[in-house]
Design a protein around this motif. Structure first.
Motif, PDB file in Angstrom:
ATOM      1  N   PRO A 244      47.247  16.934  82.212  1.00  0.00           N
ATOM      2  CA  PRO A 244      47.680  17.151  80.817  1.00  0.00           C
ATOM      3  C   PRO A 244      49.026  17.854  80.727  1.00  0.00           C
ATOM      4  CG  PRO A 244      45.370  17.704  81.078  1.00  0.00           C
ATOM      5  CD  PRO A 244      45.890  17.435  82.449  1.00  0.00           C
ATOM      6  N   TYR A 387      43.336   9.679  77.353  1.00  0.00           N
ATOM      7  CA  TYR A 387      44.701   9.554  76.822  1.00  0.00           C
ATOM      8  C   TYR A 387      44.967   8.220  76.126  1.00  0.00           C
ATOM      9  CZ  TYR A 387      45.211  13.311  80.242  1.00  0.00           C
ATOM     10  OH  TYR A 387      45.029  14.434  80.984  1.00  0.00           O
ATOM     11  N   VAL A 390      46.960   8.276  72.849  1.00  0.00           N
ATOM     12  CA  VAL A 390      48.390   8.620  72.847  1.00  0.00           C
ATOM     13  C   VAL A 390      49.234   7.439  72.389  1.00  0.00           C
ATOM     14  CG1 VAL A 390      50.332   9.332  74.312  1.00  0.00           C
ATOM     15  CG2 VAL A 390      48.085  10.374  74.630  1.00  0.00           C
TER      16      VAL A 390
END
Length: 452
Positions: A244, A387, A390
């Motif tokens: 991250p 993710y 995103v």
């Protein structure tokens, strides 16, 4: 190397126009104003450079030989001739003359071939190779070494070897394992390493050489991790090596007003131009769909856009009307039996995507960006893939990096592979990258494949 090649070829093309002009006019075969000569020579050079860029001649392997160079340079100069002819129709003062134009093209093509052969031979020499030292010998190191030794791109590497870390699985050949005993800094200097790539997955282990890596950085040796190496060399952000902190502190993710304004201007210009040029194709496609399978011609489907908002994407219908008889979403397959005969053609040529220009005009999509997915699949993918959300931080696109770098995706595994390219684009999006993806898209449509 790509920049060096482009710069040298620009100089070579300018010199070709000057030399050809000197040879032609020295025999008294005409006269040409000096200011016109300079402008015409610069126009010729820039148009040829643009044509070679448009056909991917600055993005392919640096190991190509004479035959491949000759095959690829012919369509580039053909495109350049067409573009120059169009410019001369608007600006007749740029015209050299028939005889001298042939001479300029001949000298220019010869100069480009010679320049490429010299540069490619130099690119393969040890002087231009980066020497890599890997810390770790596990699965990630194996993949990084495969990437470093592939034949694509202008970056050439020499893999020195791997420094094994205690407790990590060994997945590299024994011949690449370096003997222990020396410090990393001493080994880097001994083997003249240009860069140290850290591929260790568990960095909290007591065996992780954090102090030695710090000493290397302080000693002037560049140290990067596997995620950075993959991002730089493969245009991917690998999920298996992603922390991250890499996304938080790694830079990128430009969402400034200037970037938003330039992207919107690019979207409108590209979509407007392509809509105008492809209007006859769209009319013919609509007629073909009607003749084969009747109405409706267009297909509306809800997709997930910026910040998770739902919008209706518009496409030419390429499947049968009963493609989803029970209403449940089904992954599209590469050779899906639900696709009609016309649909198979328009999918192959990407014609089915053309109506999405109207989604761009409405501001729901960009010309370049991650492809929008259906809400049903997004909820599944966000649950299964870290993710994944995103990619919704920017507008989806008609084309994108994943579309030109990866084959047709029809599974969760394909979604993971494509997400690595989408994350790269979201992190590094720029006008220059949009132009490169647009060029690659043209190559995919014309030749069936893009740059690597």
């Amino acid at each position: 190397m790509a920049f060096i090649l482009l710069f040298l070829e620009l100089l070579m093309l300018l010199a070709s126009a000057s030399v050809a002009s000197a040879l032609w006019f020295s025999d008294g075969r005409g006269h040409f104003r000096a200011d016109n000569l300079y402008l015409s020579s610069l126009t010729f050079a820039l148009v040829i450079i643009f044509s070679m860029s448009a056909l991917g001649m600055y993005q392919h392997s640096s190991r190509e030989g004479l035959r491949t160079t000759l095959i690829r340079i012919m369509p580039s100069f053909g495109l350049g001739f067409a573009l120059l002819s169009a410019l001369i129709a608007v600006r007749p003062d740029l015209y050299f003359g028939r005889g001298i134009s042939i001479l300029i093209f001949a000298i220019g093509a010869t100069g480009v071939v010679i320049t490429r052969l010299v540069v490619f031979k130099s690119a393969a020499s040890a002087l231009l190779e980066a020497r890599l030292l890997f810390v770790g010998g596990g699965p990630l190191a194996h993949e990084c070494i495969e990437l470093a030794t592939n034949k694509f791109g202008f970056h050439q590497f020499h893999v020195i070897g791997c420094v094994p870390v205690h407790g990590e699985e060994h997945c590299v050949p024994d011949s690449l394992l370096l003997p222990a005993g020396e410090s990393l800094l001493a080994m880097a200097r001994k083997y003249e390493a240009s860069e140290i790539v850290v591929t260790v997955a568990n960095r909290r282990s007591s065996a992780f050489p954090v102090r030695q890596l710090l000493a290397c950085a302080l000693g002037g040796v560049r140290v990067i991790d596997a995620a950075t190496f993959f991002e730089r060399e493969a245009c991917q952000i690998r999920l298996d090596s992603l922390q991250p902190s890499y996304l938080i502190f790694g830079g990128g993710f430009d969402q400034s007003f200037v970037r938003a304004a330039t992207k919107r201007a690019f979207d409108l210009a590209a979509s407007g131009l392509i809509t105008a040029l492809s209007l006859p194709v769209m009319l013919a496609t609509a007629a073909a769909i009607m003749l084969e399978d009747g109405a409706p011609v267009f297909y509306r489907q809800e997709r997930v856009g910026l910040d998770g908002r739902i919008f209706s994407v518009l496409k030419f219908r390429s499947m049968r009307k009963d493609a989803e008889p029970d209403g449940n979403p089904i992954w599209a397959a590469h050779d899906d039996p639900r696709i009609t005969k016309v649909g198979r053609i328009i999918r192959k040529l990407r014609i089915d995507e053309l109506p999405q220009m109207f989604n761009v005009f409405r501001g729901e999509m960009s010309f370049v960006g991650p492809r929008p997915e259906r809400d049903f699949f997004v909820r599944q993918l966000e649950r299964d893939i870290a993710y994944y959300g995103v990619r919704h931080s920017i507008k989806p696109g008609i084309t994108g990096l994943a579309q030109v770098r990866y084959q047709y995706g029809a599974s969760v595994e394909d979604a993971i592979a494509k997400l690595q390219y989408d994350l790269y684009y979201v992190k590094n999006n720029s006008l220059f990258l949009d132009l490169l993806i647009l060029i690659d898209t043209v190559q995919v449509v014309l030749f069936g494949k893009g740059s690597r």
